[in-house]
Write a protein that holds these residues in place. Structure first.
Motif, PDB file in Angstrom:
ATOM      1  N   UNK A 120       0.825  -1.216   0.000  1.00  0.00           N
ATOM      2  CA  UNK A 120       0.000   0.000   0.000  1.00  0.00           C
ATOM      3  C   UNK A 120       0.858   1.265   0.000  1.00  0.00           C
ATOM      4  N   UNK A 121       2.050   1.201   0.582  1.00  0.00           N
ATOM      5  CA  UNK A 121       2.985   2.334   0.543  1.00  0.00           C
ATOM      6  C   UNK A 121       3.310   2.691  -0.911  1.00  0.00           C
ATOM      7  N   UNK A 122       3.629   1.674  -1.709  1.00  0.00           N
ATOM      8  CA  UNK A 122       3.950   1.918  -3.116  1.00  0.00           C
ATOM      9  C   UNK A 122       2.700   2.257  -3.924  1.00  0.00           C
ATOM     10  N   UNK A 123       1.543   1.716  -3.515  1.00  0.00           N
ATOM     11  CA  UNK A 123       0.286   2.056  -4.182  1.00  0.00           C
ATOM     12  C   UNK A 123      -0.004   3.545  -4.023  1.00  0.00           C
ATOM     13  N   UNK A 124       0.211   4.074  -2.813  1.00  0.00           N
ATOM     14  CA  UNK A 124      -0.006   5.508  -2.575  1.00  0.00           C
ATOM     15  C   UNK A 124       0.838   6.356  -3.521  1.00  0.00           C
ATOM     16  N   UNK A 125       2.056   5.908  -3.787  1.00  0.00           N
ATOM     17  CA  UNK A 125       2.958   6.650  -4.669  1.00  0.00           C
ATOM     18  C   UNK A 125       2.569   6.511  -6.145  1.00  0.00           C
ATOM     19  N   UNK A 126       1.950   5.393  -6.480  1.00  0.00           N
ATOM     20  CA  UNK A 126       1.620   5.090  -7.871  1.00  0.00           C
ATOM     21  C   UNK A 126       0.400   5.867  -8.376  1.00  0.00           C
ATOM     22  N   UNK A 127      -0.532   6.125  -7.502  1.00  0.00           N
ATOM     23  CA  UNK A 127      -1.814   6.732  -7.889  1.00  0.00           C
ATOM     24  C   UNK A 127      -1.632   8.015  -8.690  1.00  0.00           C
ATOM     25  N   UNK A 128      -0.769   8.898  -8.235  1.00  0.00           N
ATOM     26  CA  UNK A 128      -0.599  10.186  -8.916  1.00  0.00           C
ATOM     27  C   UNK A 128       0.129  10.063 -10.254  1.00  0.00           C
ATOM     28  N   UNK A 129       0.688   8.896 -10.529  1.00  0.00           N
ATOM     29  CA  UNK A 129       1.448   8.704 -11.773  1.00  0.00           C
ATOM     30  C   UNK A 129       0.630   8.031 -12.870  1.00  0.00           C
ATOM     31  N   UNK A 130      -0.611   7.674 -12.579  1.00  0.00           N
ATOM     32  CA  UNK A 130      -1.439   7.010 -13.587  1.00  0.00           C
ATOM     33  C   UNK A 130      -1.543   7.831 -14.864  1.00  0.00           C
ATOM     34  N   UNK A 131      -1.538   9.137 -14.740  1.00  0.00           N
ATOM     35  CA  UNK A 131      -1.693   9.998 -15.922  1.00  0.00           C
ATOM     36  C   UNK A 131      -0.524   9.859 -16.904  1.00  0.00           C
ATOM     37  N   UNK A 132       0.560   9.238 -16.482  1.00  0.00           N
ATOM     38  CA  UNK A 132       1.729   9.090 -17.343  1.00  0.00           C
ATOM     39  C   UNK A 132       1.765   7.767 -18.106  1.00  0.00           C
ATOM     40  N   UNK A 133       0.748   6.942 -17.904  1.00  0.00           N
ATOM     41  CA  UNK A 133       0.716   5.657 -18.599  1.00  0.00           C
ATOM     42  C   UNK A 133      -0.547   5.574 -19.454  1.00  0.00           C
ATOM     43  N   UNK A 134      -0.536   4.726 -20.475  1.00  0.00           N
ATOM     44  CA  UNK A 134      -1.731   4.599 -21.317  1.00  0.00           C
ATOM     45  C   UNK A 134      -2.925   4.131 -20.488  1.00  0.00           C
ATOM     46  N   UNK A 135      -4.066   4.688 -20.780  1.00  0.00           N
ATOM     47  CA  UNK A 135      -5.270   4.354 -20.014  1.00  0.00           C
ATOM     48  C   UNK A 135      -5.609   2.872 -20.118  1.00  0.00           C
TER      49      UNK A 135
END
Length: 186
Positions: free
Chosen positions: A116-131
């Protein structure tokens, strides 16, 4: 093979890439041990050349290779190296995928807090990957929260399902509902 040619030339960068590509191809053919040997040869040259792009690619491949055979500790090590290269290159796309891999690995190791620590960091980066890849990453994110924050888990799993139906997200939601005693809904 181009490897034979580049072994005789002075072009170590192309030799390193040739080892990498050979590793990818033979991994797909089911020859994992040989694939890893080629990746390690590529890694050695990439370290000498200080080629962050190639190091990232090699480490990402080794992360996946090891995770697929259940070598989670090794996979975790390579996953962290992949994240390190992503940070050094300041590449948010790479970082999102590296974080997703770490979420999955920690999940496989039953280390929910770390996942979940890494999940928290990943959420804001979704916009940088293909939907199109959001489905799997949102599912991993949601799954990482099951033991820690079920409501948060449901949000991400339902978001993944709103993009495209997938059995893993349904299974994770069913797990949550079963833990909540909502067996009919599960």
């Amino acid at each position: 093979y181009s490897i034979n040619y580049y072994e005789k030339s002075a072009d170590k960068a192309k030799l390193a890439r040739a080892y990498y590509y050979k590793g990818v191809v033979i991994y797909d053919l089911g020859r994992t041990k040989e694939a890893v040997i080629n990746m390690k040869k590529s890694e050695t040259l990439a370290l000498i050349l200080k080629n962050v792009v190639l190091l990232h690619n090699v480490y990402e491949a080794l992360t996946v290779f090891n995770e697929k055979v259940g070598e989670y500790e090794l996979s975790l090590n390579y996953g962290k190296l992949t994240l390190n290269c992503s940070n050094r290159a300041q590449n948010s796309n790479w970082k999102a995928y590296a974080l997703n891999n770490l979420i999955a690995i920690y999940g496989n190791l039953k280390m929910e807090k770390e996942a979940s620590f890494y999940a928290d960091k990943c959420i804001s980066l979704l916009k940088y990957i293909p939907q199109s890849d959001w489905i799997f990453i949102l599912t991993n994110i949601g799954t990482s929260y099951i033991s820690i924050n079920r409501e948060k888990a449901k949000v991400y799993l339902q978001e993944a399902l709103s993009i495209q139906k997938n059995s893993y997200a349904y299974f994770a939601l069913a797990t949550i509902y079963a833990k909540e005693g909502k067996n009919k809904k599960a």
